[in-house]
Design a protein around this motif. Structure first.
Motif, PDB file in Angstrom:
ATOM      1  N   ILE A   7       1.554 -10.711   1.380  1.00 42.66           N
ATOM      2  CA  ILE A   7       1.831 -12.129   1.134  1.00 42.66           C
ATOM      3  C   ILE A   7       1.230 -12.502  -0.210  1.00 42.66           C
ATOM      4  CG2 ILE A   7       1.661 -14.472   2.052  1.00 42.66           C
ATOM      5  CD1 ILE A   7       1.081 -13.197   4.807  1.00 42.66           C
ATOM      6  N   ASP A   8       2.086 -12.614  -1.212  1.00 43.37           N
ATOM      7  CA  ASP A   8       1.632 -12.862  -2.580  1.00 43.37           C
ATOM      8  C   ASP A   8       2.823 -13.354  -3.375  1.00 43.37           C
ATOM      9  OD1 ASP A   8       0.696 -12.615  -5.299  1.00 43.37           O
ATOM     10  OD2 ASP A   8      -0.802 -11.180  -4.595  1.00 43.37           O
ATOM     11  N   ASP A   9       2.631 -14.405  -4.180  1.00 43.83           N
ATOM     12  CA  ASP A   9       3.744 -14.947  -4.943  1.00 43.83           C
ATOM     13  C   ASP A   9       4.012 -14.163  -6.227  1.00 43.83           C
ATOM     14  OD1 ASP A   9       1.234 -16.029  -5.868  1.00 43.83           O
ATOM     15  OD2 ASP A   9       2.377 -17.397  -7.137  1.00 43.83           O
ATOM     16  N   GLU A  10       3.218 -13.146  -6.501  1.00 42.03           N
ATOM     17  CA  GLU A  10       3.414 -12.323  -7.696  1.00 42.03           C
ATOM     18  C   GLU A  10       4.037 -10.983  -7.306  1.00 42.03           C
ATOM     19  OE1 GLU A  10      -0.053 -11.994 -10.199  1.00 42.03           O
ATOM     20  OE2 GLU A  10      -0.896 -13.821  -9.327  1.00 42.03           O
ATOM     21  N   PRO A  11       5.308 -10.752  -7.643  1.00 42.80           N
ATOM     22  CA  PRO A  11       5.963  -9.480  -7.290  1.00 42.80           C
ATOM     23  C   PRO A  11       5.222  -8.263  -7.830  1.00 42.80           C
ATOM     24  CG  PRO A  11       7.581 -11.095  -8.007  1.00 42.80           C
ATOM     25  CD  PRO A  11       6.237 -11.685  -8.282  1.00 42.80           C
ATOM     26  N   LEU A  12       4.678  -8.372  -9.041  1.00 40.52           N
ATOM     27  CA  LEU A  12       3.958  -7.247  -9.617  1.00 40.52           C
ATOM     28  C   LEU A  12       2.739  -6.886  -8.778  1.00 40.52           C
ATOM     29  CD1 LEU A  12       3.518  -5.162 -11.829  1.00 40.52           C
ATOM     30  CD2 LEU A  12       2.325  -6.928 -13.170  1.00 40.52           C
ATOM     31  N   ALA A  13       2.031  -7.888  -8.289  1.00 40.75           N
ATOM     32  CA  ALA A  13       0.858  -7.635  -7.451  1.00 40.75           C
ATOM     33  C   ALA A  13       1.265  -6.926  -6.166  1.00 40.75           C
ATOM     34  CB  ALA A  13       0.146  -8.954  -7.136  1.00 40.75           C
ATOM     35  N   ARG A  14       2.384  -7.334  -5.575  1.00 37.63           N
ATOM     36  CA  ARG A  14       2.863  -6.663  -4.363  1.00 37.63           C
ATOM     37  C   ARG A  14       3.258  -5.221  -4.670  1.00 37.63           C
ATOM     38  NH1 ARG A  14       6.062 -11.349  -3.817  1.00 37.63           N
ATOM     39  NH2 ARG A  14       7.976 -10.103  -3.884  1.00 37.63           N
ATOM     40  N   ASP A  15       3.883  -5.010  -5.835  1.00 40.15           N
ATOM     41  CA  ASP A  15       4.302  -3.657  -6.215  1.00 40.15           C
ATOM     42  C   ASP A  15       3.097  -2.729  -6.366  1.00 40.15           C
ATOM     43  OD1 ASP A  15       6.960  -4.356  -6.195  1.00 40.15           O
ATOM     44  OD2 ASP A  15       7.101  -4.650  -8.378  1.00 40.15           O
ATOM     45  N   ILE A  16       2.000  -3.247  -6.918  1.00 41.34           N
ATOM     46  CA  ILE A  16       0.800  -2.434  -7.078  1.00 41.34           C
ATOM     47  C   ILE A  16       0.245  -2.033  -5.717  1.00 41.34           C
ATOM     48  CG2 ILE A  16      -1.615  -2.509  -7.830  1.00 41.34           C
ATOM     49  CD1 ILE A  16      -0.659  -4.211 -10.208  1.00 41.34           C
ATOM     50  N   VAL A  17       0.195  -2.998  -4.789  1.00 31.25           N
ATOM     51  CA  VAL A  17      -0.305  -2.693  -3.447  1.00 31.25           C
ATOM     52  C   VAL A  17       0.604  -1.663  -2.775  1.00 31.25           C
ATOM     53  CG1 VAL A  17      -0.715  -3.629  -1.135  1.00 31.25           C
ATOM     54  CG2 VAL A  17      -1.480  -4.901  -3.156  1.00 31.25           C
ATOM     55  N   LYS A  18       1.912  -1.824  -2.907  1.00 36.00           N
ATOM     56  CA  LYS A  18       2.842  -0.850  -2.313  1.00 36.00           C
ATOM     57  C   LYS A  18       2.631   0.543  -2.898  1.00 36.00           C
ATOM     58  CE  LYS A  18       6.610  -3.263  -3.062  1.00 36.00           C
ATOM     59  NZ  LYS A  18       8.058  -3.594  -3.099  1.00 36.00           N
ATOM     60  N   HIS A  19       2.414   0.593  -4.199  1.00 38.17           N
ATOM     61  CA  HIS A  19       2.182   1.882  -4.855  1.00 38.17           C
ATOM     62  C   HIS A  19       0.918   2.545  -4.299  1.00 38.17           C
ATOM     63  CE1 HIS A  19       1.886   4.960  -7.915  1.00 38.17           C
ATOM     64  NE2 HIS A  19       0.691   4.498  -8.271  1.00 38.17           N
ATOM     65  N   TYR A  20      -0.151   1.786  -4.184  1.00 33.69           N
ATOM     66  CA  TYR A  20      -1.395   2.345  -3.663  1.00 33.69           C
ATOM     67  C   TYR A  20      -1.248   2.749  -2.190  1.00 33.69           C
ATOM     68  CZ  TYR A  20      -3.800   0.566  -7.856  1.00 33.69           C
ATOM     69  OH  TYR A  20      -4.224   0.310  -9.152  1.00 33.69           O
ATOM     70  N   LEU A  21      -0.453   1.988  -1.440  1.00 34.03           N
ATOM     71  CA  LEU A  21      -0.276   2.301  -0.013  1.00 34.03           C
ATOM     72  C   LEU A  21       0.538   3.576   0.207  1.00 34.03           C
ATOM     73  CD1 LEU A  21       0.339  -1.173   1.700  1.00 34.03           C
ATOM     74  CD2 LEU A  21      -1.602   0.370   2.050  1.00 34.03           C
ATOM     75  N   SER A  22       1.220   4.046  -0.811  1.00 38.99           N
ATOM     76  CA  SER A  22       1.990   5.295  -0.663  1.00 38.99           C
ATOM     77  C   SER A  22       1.081   6.475  -0.339  1.00 38.99           C
ATOM     78  CB  SER A  22       2.801   5.584  -1.932  1.00 38.99           C
ATOM     79  OG  SER A  22       1.938   5.815  -3.038  1.00 38.99           O
ATOM     80  N   ASP A  23      -0.217   6.335  -0.617  1.00 41.10           N
ATOM     81  CA  ASP A  23      -1.178   7.381  -0.276  1.00 41.10           C
ATOM     82  C   ASP A  23      -1.719   7.232   1.138  1.00 41.10           C
ATOM     83  OD1 ASP A  23      -0.988   8.561  -2.790  1.00 41.10           O
ATOM     84  OD2 ASP A  23      -2.600   7.333  -3.636  1.00 41.10           O
ATOM     85  N   PHE A  24      -1.217   6.229   1.863  1.00 41.90           N
ATOM     86  CA  PHE A  24      -1.680   5.982   3.232  1.00 41.90           C
ATOM     87  C   PHE A  24      -0.469   5.928   4.167  1.00 41.90           C
ATOM     88  CE2 PHE A  24      -4.837   4.338   0.342  1.00 41.90           C
ATOM     89  CZ  PHE A  24      -6.045   4.753   0.893  1.00 41.90           C
ATOM     90  N   PRO A  25       0.076   7.092   4.536  1.00 42.97           N
ATOM     91  CA  PRO A  25       1.312   7.124   5.323  1.00 42.97           C
ATOM     92  C   PRO A  25       1.186   6.501   6.712  1.00 42.97           C
ATOM     93  CG  PRO A  25       0.298   9.301   5.180  1.00 42.97           C
ATOM     94  CD  PRO A  25      -0.426   8.434   4.216  1.00 42.97           C
ATOM     95  N   GLU A  26      -0.047   6.300   7.175  1.00 47.84           N
ATOM     96  CA  GLU A  26      -0.229   5.684   8.493  1.00 47.84           C
ATOM     97  C   GLU A  26      -0.031   4.172   8.463  1.00 47.84           C
ATOM     98  OE1 GLU A  26      -4.379   5.665   6.607  1.00 47.84           O
ATOM     99  OE2 GLU A  26      -2.536   6.850   6.524  1.00 47.84           O
ATOM    100  N   ILE A  27       0.095   3.596   7.260  1.00 47.25           N
ATOM    101  CA  ILE A  27       0.289   2.152   7.109  1.00 47.25           C
ATOM    102  C   ILE A  27       1.763   1.861   6.872  1.00 47.25           C
ATOM    103  CG2 ILE A  27      -0.376   0.069   5.858  1.00 47.25           C
ATOM    104  CD1 ILE A  27      -2.723   1.392   7.230  1.00 47.25           C
ATOM    105  N   GLU A  28       2.337   0.986   7.680  1.00 45.15           N
ATOM    106  CA  GLU A  28       3.743   0.589   7.523  1.00 45.15           C
ATOM    107  C   GLU A  28       3.836  -0.863   7.070  1.00 45.15           C
ATOM    108  OE1 GLU A  28       7.916   0.102  10.079  1.00 45.15           O
ATOM    109  OE2 GLU A  28       6.034   0.576  11.116  1.00 45.15           O
ATOM    110  N   ILE A  29       4.516  -1.090   5.958  1.00 46.38           N
ATOM    111  CA  ILE A  29       4.764  -2.461   5.484  1.00 46.38           C
ATOM    112  C   ILE A  29       5.991  -2.995   6.209  1.00 46.38           C
ATOM    113  CG2 ILE A  29       5.284  -3.911   3.495  1.00 46.38           C
ATOM    114  CD1 ILE A  29       4.037  -1.703   1.736  1.00 46.38           C
ATOM    115  N   VAL A  30       5.806  -4.034   7.017  1.00 42.11           N
ATOM    116  CA  VAL A  30       6.919  -4.561   7.806  1.00 42.11           C
ATOM    117  C   VAL A  30       7.566  -5.773   7.154  1.00 42.11           C
ATOM    118  CG1 VAL A  30       6.075  -3.645   9.995  1.00 42.11           C
ATOM    119  CG2 VAL A  30       5.318  -5.917   9.242  1.00 42.11           C
ATOM    120  N   ALA A  31       6.901  -6.374   6.151  1.00 36.99           N
ATOM    121  CA  ALA A  31       7.503  -7.530   5.472  1.00 36.99           C
ATOM    122  C   ALA A  31       6.748  -7.808   4.176  1.00 36.99           C
ATOM    123  CB  ALA A  31       7.473  -8.770   6.367  1.00 36.99           C
ATOM    124  N   GLU A  32       7.466  -8.452   3.233  1.00 36.07           N
ATOM    125  CA  GLU A  32       6.875  -8.969   2.005  1.00 36.07           C
ATOM    126  C   GLU A  32       7.222 -10.452   1.909  1.00 36.07           C
ATOM    127  OE1 GLU A  32       7.318  -6.832  -1.722  1.00 36.07           O
ATOM    128  OE2 GLU A  32       8.118  -5.114  -0.610  1.00 36.07           O
TER     129      GLU A  32
END
Length: 244
Positions: A7-32
């Motif tokens: 939950i963030d109004d900055e798309p770039l900030a969300r993209d950074i978090v998604k990139h970092y989460l790629s190293d944590f396969p046990e975490i599933e992003i269900v919504a942005e």
């Protein structure tokens, strides 16, 4: 899988978090989500284990959004706002990540996550602490019949204790907030709002008259033509506030 929502109004900030989460396969992003309103809907729909949440967003901020969530999930804050972050979040949030988020710091937050997921009550403690933030002093956000209403504190006539809620009498009608009178007494401007009685907080700008009802018992008249009782302690506070 452990589920999360960004939950963030900055798309770039969300993209950074998604990139970092790629190293944590046990975490599933269900919504942005782009703002707090979208966040509320997504949390209700998906009931995530935790969320990444920005504080300063349009419409409603992150604190206000959390107040409106029933049984809020664990929180990792992603924010550029650090003035209040350390005091409010070190104990009660999973973690807080200051933008721009560094990967090493992100990994540290994720390492804290498993233990914090077992302590969901900490989010309520966080909200109590966060209430002291200047962000929270100028308006009150309520949910009325499913509709979110943002009330400027200057539009509040008085507040009244009502069982486990507080009733807000405003220029637009009556609203209820699941908070305590002591919460509002602590967070509202003490020069603007005076506790005149254990059940009432009034907006000083609304006072038009104070009258003696009987010996050592006073009542106050507000611009909305409402008379309210004033306790002995409240009368002392009211006189001091009015410079009498």
């Amino acid at each position: 899988m452990i589920t999360t929502i960004l939950i963030d109004d900055e798309p770039l900030a969300r993209d950074i978090v998604k990139h970092y989460l790629s190293d944590f396969p046990e975490i599933e992003i269900v919504a942005e989500c782009n703002d707090g309103f979208e966040g509320l809907k997504a949390i209700a729909a998906f009931r995530p284990d935790f969320i990444f949440l920005d504080i300063q967003m349009p419409k409603i901020n992150g604190f206000e959004m959390l107040e409106l969530v029933e049984n809020p999930p664990a929180v990792i804050f992603t924010t550029a706002f650090d003035e209040f972050a350390i005091k409010a979040f070190e104990v009660n949030a999973v973690d807080y990540l200051l933008k721009p988020i560094e990967q090493e710091r992100f990994v540290q937050a994720m390492q804290r996550l498993p233990a914090k997921l077992k302590q969901p009550e900490l989010t309520q403690d966080l909200l109590e602490t966060a209430s002291l933030s200047p962000l929270q002093h100028h308006r009150v956000v309520v949910k009325n019949n499913g509709v979110i209403k943002i009330i400027a504190v200057t539009d509040i006539n008085y507040l009244e204790a009502d069982d486990d809620h507080v009733k807000l009498s405003t220029t637009e009608g009556i609203f209820y907030k699941n908070k305590t009178m002591s919460f509002f007494e602590k967070t509202l401007d003490s020069e603007q709002f005076i506790r005149i009685h254990r059940s009432y907080l009034i907006n000083l700008a609304q006072v038009t008259k104070i009258e003696l009802k009987e010996k050592d018992s006073y009542i106050v008249l507000l611009k909305s033509d409402i008379w309210l009782p004033v306790s002995k302690t409240g009368y002392v506070k009211l006189k001091a506030a009015l410079g009498l």
